[in-house]
Design an enzyme around this catalytic site. Structure first.
Site, PDB file in Angstrom:
ATOM      1  N   CYS A  19       0.815  -1.223   0.000  1.00  0.00           N
ATOM      2  CA  CYS A  19       0.000   0.000   0.000  1.00  0.00           C
ATOM      3  C   CYS A  19       0.842   1.263   0.000  1.00  0.00           C
ATOM      4  O   CYS A  19       0.437   2.280  -0.584  1.00  0.00           O
ATOM      5  CB  CYS A  19      -0.962  -0.002   1.188  1.00  0.00           C
ATOM      6  N   HIS A  75      -1.545   0.357   7.257  1.00  0.00           N
ATOM      7  CA  HIS A  75      -2.184   0.648   5.978  1.00  0.00           C
ATOM      8  C   HIS A  75      -1.836   2.083   5.599  1.00  0.00           C
ATOM      9  O   HIS A  75      -1.514   2.909   6.472  1.00  0.00           O
ATOM     10  CB  HIS A  75      -3.698   0.475   6.068  1.00  0.00           C
ATOM     11  N   ASP A  93      -8.227   5.375  -1.516  1.00  0.00           N
ATOM     12  CA  ASP A  93      -7.778   4.117  -0.927  1.00  0.00           C
ATOM     13  C   ASP A  93      -8.036   3.003  -1.933  1.00  0.00           C
ATOM     14  O   ASP A  93      -9.169   2.577  -2.128  1.00  0.00           O
ATOM     15  CB  ASP A  93      -8.523   3.846   0.384  1.00  0.00           C
TER      16      ASP A  93
END
Length: 219
Positions: A19, A75, A93
């Site tokens: 991520c 994250h 996201d």
């Protein structure tokens, strides 16, 4: 509100379990595509983490549960600050099942479930880093994804690993390592606007994220 078609969404780099690199490339693409300021000044890279490396987030594509919850070690998302007071800040996201992008208030409500009771070890912290600084300073050699036998835990992105402008090869841990002592207790104007100067940004507790974005001045 900015909208992205499915075709355009597929053009964003998304490598599962990377991520931090996804957000790095996303920031660049938003700028190049005219969806953000050319210098990324309206963007923030936000690391969601805690000292236990146990971060529960809902509505995640990687989940095998109906409610979409995943317990990440950390994250990373991108938040775009909007100047228009009548427009919500946006969350980008690539791992979320929510609209892409999502208004910040609904993203926070649906993804962090503020009213859901959590044990203290699941408390979430947000390291907010101004994107222009992030794009210059972040580096990852992807070693965190190699197991003790030297094998990839998950296939890496096909592009080259990210090297910082100063030649640093890896500083991911400095972004994701947080504790309660790192969280700011001062949300004064001077304190929040220091985000435009700090290499590793400012850490806030989960309940302060929206307040922080409302207080930080436009760059």
């Amino acid at each position: 509100m900015i909208t992205v078609s499915n075709l355009e969404l597929s053009s964003f780099q998304h490598t599962p379990f990377y991520c931090e690199e996804n957000v790095y490339q996303l920031c660049k693409k938003l700028c190049a595509g005219g969806l953000a300021n050319p210098d990324a000044s309206d963007l923030f890279a936000v690391f969601i983490c805690n000292d236990k490396k146990q971060v529960p987030l809902w509505n995640q594509k990687a989940s095998h549960r109906a409610d979409g919850v995943v317990l990440w070690d950390y994250h990373v998302i991108c938040i775009q600050k909007r100047k228009d007071e009548n427009s919500s800040h946006l969350v980008w996201d690539l791992d979320s099942t929510l609209p892409f992008p999502s208004p910040l208030p609904s993203y926070v409500f649906e993804t962090t479930r503020p009213s859901f009771p959590l044990f203290s070890e699941f408390k979430r912290y947000f390291r907010i880093v101004h994107a222009p600084i992030f794009l210059r300073s972040f580096a990852s050699d992807r070693s965190h994804m190699i197991d003790n036998a030297g094998n990839w835990q998950s296939p890496p992105p096909t592009c080259e690993a990210i090297v910082a402008e100063d030649g640093t090869l890896n500083n991911l841990n400095e972004y994701i390592d947080v504790s309660s002592e790192d969280a700011t207790k001062d949300l004064s104007a001077d304190a929040v606007n220091a985000v435009y100067e700090r290499k590793f940004g400012i850490v806030v507790v989960g309940s302060q994220l929206e307040e922080f974005l409302s207080l930080v001045s436009d760059p």
